[in-house]
Design a protein around this motif. Structure first.
Motif, PDB file in Angstrom:
ATOM      1  N   LEU A  61       0.817  -1.217   0.000  1.00 46.92           N
ATOM      2  CA  LEU A  61       0.000   0.000   0.000  1.00 46.92           C
ATOM      3  C   LEU A  61       0.848   1.264   0.000  1.00 46.92           C
ATOM      4  CD1 LEU A  61      -2.731  -1.108   2.567  1.00 46.92           C
ATOM      5  CD2 LEU A  61      -3.031  -0.822   0.095  1.00 46.92           C
ATOM      6  N   ILE A  99      -6.342   7.985   4.367  1.00 52.92           N
ATOM      7  CA  ILE A  99      -6.907   7.422   3.134  1.00 52.92           C
ATOM      8  C   ILE A  99      -8.096   8.249   2.660  1.00 52.92           C
ATOM      9  CG2 ILE A  99      -8.531   5.766   4.140  1.00 52.92           C
ATOM     10  CD1 ILE A  99      -7.290   3.802   1.905  1.00 52.92           C
ATOM     11  N   ARG A 103      -9.046   6.898  -3.226  1.00 54.16           N
ATOM     12  CA  ARG A 103      -8.098   5.780  -3.167  1.00 54.16           C
ATOM     13  C   ARG A 103      -8.822   4.478  -2.841  1.00 54.16           C
ATOM     14  NH1 ARG A 103      -2.505   4.676  -0.033  1.00 54.16           N
ATOM     15  NH2 ARG A 103      -1.880   2.948  -1.381  1.00 54.16           N
ATOM     16  N   LEU A 104      -9.775   4.546  -1.940  1.00 51.86           N
ATOM     17  CA  LEU A 104     -10.554   3.354  -1.586  1.00 51.86           C
ATOM     18  C   LEU A 104     -11.321   2.806  -2.779  1.00 51.86           C
ATOM     19  CD1 LEU A 104     -12.186   3.964   1.893  1.00 51.86           C
ATOM     20  CD2 LEU A 104     -10.702   2.093   1.203  1.00 51.86           C
ATOM     21  N   LEU A 108      -5.337  -1.720  -6.466  1.00 51.02           N
ATOM     22  CA  LEU A 108      -3.925  -1.833  -6.132  1.00 51.02           C
ATOM     23  C   LEU A 108      -3.314  -2.896  -7.030  1.00 51.02           C
ATOM     24  CD1 LEU A 108      -1.558  -1.050  -4.205  1.00 51.02           C
ATOM     25  CD2 LEU A 108      -2.209  -3.064  -2.852  1.00 51.02           C
ATOM     26  N   MET A 122      -9.169  -1.811  -4.005  1.00 52.25           N
ATOM     27  CA  MET A 122      -8.571  -1.368  -2.752  1.00 52.25           C
ATOM     28  C   MET A 122      -9.456  -1.670  -1.550  1.00 52.25           C
ATOM     29  SD  MET A 122      -5.911   0.017  -1.356  1.00 52.25           S
ATOM     30  CE  MET A 122      -5.045   1.012  -2.537  1.00 52.25           C
ATOM     31  N   ASP A 123     -10.769  -1.459  -1.681  1.00 49.64           N
ATOM     32  CA  ASP A 123     -11.639  -1.701  -0.521  1.00 49.64           C
ATOM     33  C   ASP A 123     -11.641  -3.177  -0.119  1.00 49.64           C
ATOM     34  OD1 ASP A 123     -13.133  -2.386  -2.832  1.00 49.64           O
ATOM     35  OD2 ASP A 123     -15.030  -1.875  -1.872  1.00 49.64           O
TER      36      ASP A 123
END
Length: 164
Positions: A61, A99, A103-104, A108, A122-123
């Motif tokens: 991350l 965060i 981004r959530l 990734l 990401m979540d």
């Protein structure tokens, strides 16, 4: 999932780890490191694995490569492992407090420990990280029940009531 939920989970996570480590601190070193019938063998090895998992995931991350194996023992003794756990929990809280929803809502891209590349939401990754800790804390809880130290209640409801 929202940033507020992640902040809440990060604080609960730190509380649960602190509560579990407090119980484990009451064990003799022999009991703490005793090989038992569990995936990682001992309470010590399981607690190390939780920390390894966090370092791997938060390394991804934060774009800091961690060259770790899932069964690595980062610390040979309880006190150093406990101190490292506290530092890691503060790292997780700090990450959670920064965060953003954008981004959530993203993905990734990362390489797993086997070297395979993935691109995951990401979540889902964040949920996995907290679920991973909960899963293995449950294993330690079970291992503690095989000792004279009573395993502590770690349900999030206890955390909420303790922190009202």
């Amino acid at each position: 999932m929202t940033p507020k939920e992640i902040i809440h989970l990060s604080h609960y996570n730190a509380w649960a780890n602190e509560t579990l480590y407090l119980a484990c601190s009451q064990l003799s070193e022999t009991e703490y490191k005793l090989e038992r019938k569990s995936y990682f063998g001992s309470i010590h090895n399981t607690l190390n694995h939780i920390l390894v998992g966090d370092r791997i995931w938060f390394g991804r991350l934060e774009n800091v490569l961690e060259n770790l194996g899932l069964g690595d023992i980062l610390y040979d003794d309880f006190n150093n492992l406990s101190s490292a756990r506290t530092i890691e929990d503060q790292r997780i809280i700090s990450f959670a407090e920064k965060i953003t929803q954008a981004r959530l809502d993203g993905v990734l891209d990362y390489k797993n420990v086997a070297g395979d590349f993935y691109s995951d939401p990401m979540d889902i990754i964040i949920r996995h990280i907290f679920n991973h800790q909960t899963h293995h804390r449950g294993q330690v809880h079970c291992l503690l029940s095989q000792t004279d130290v009573p395993p502590p209640s770690l349900d999030i409801m206890y955390y909420m009531r303790a922190n009202d």
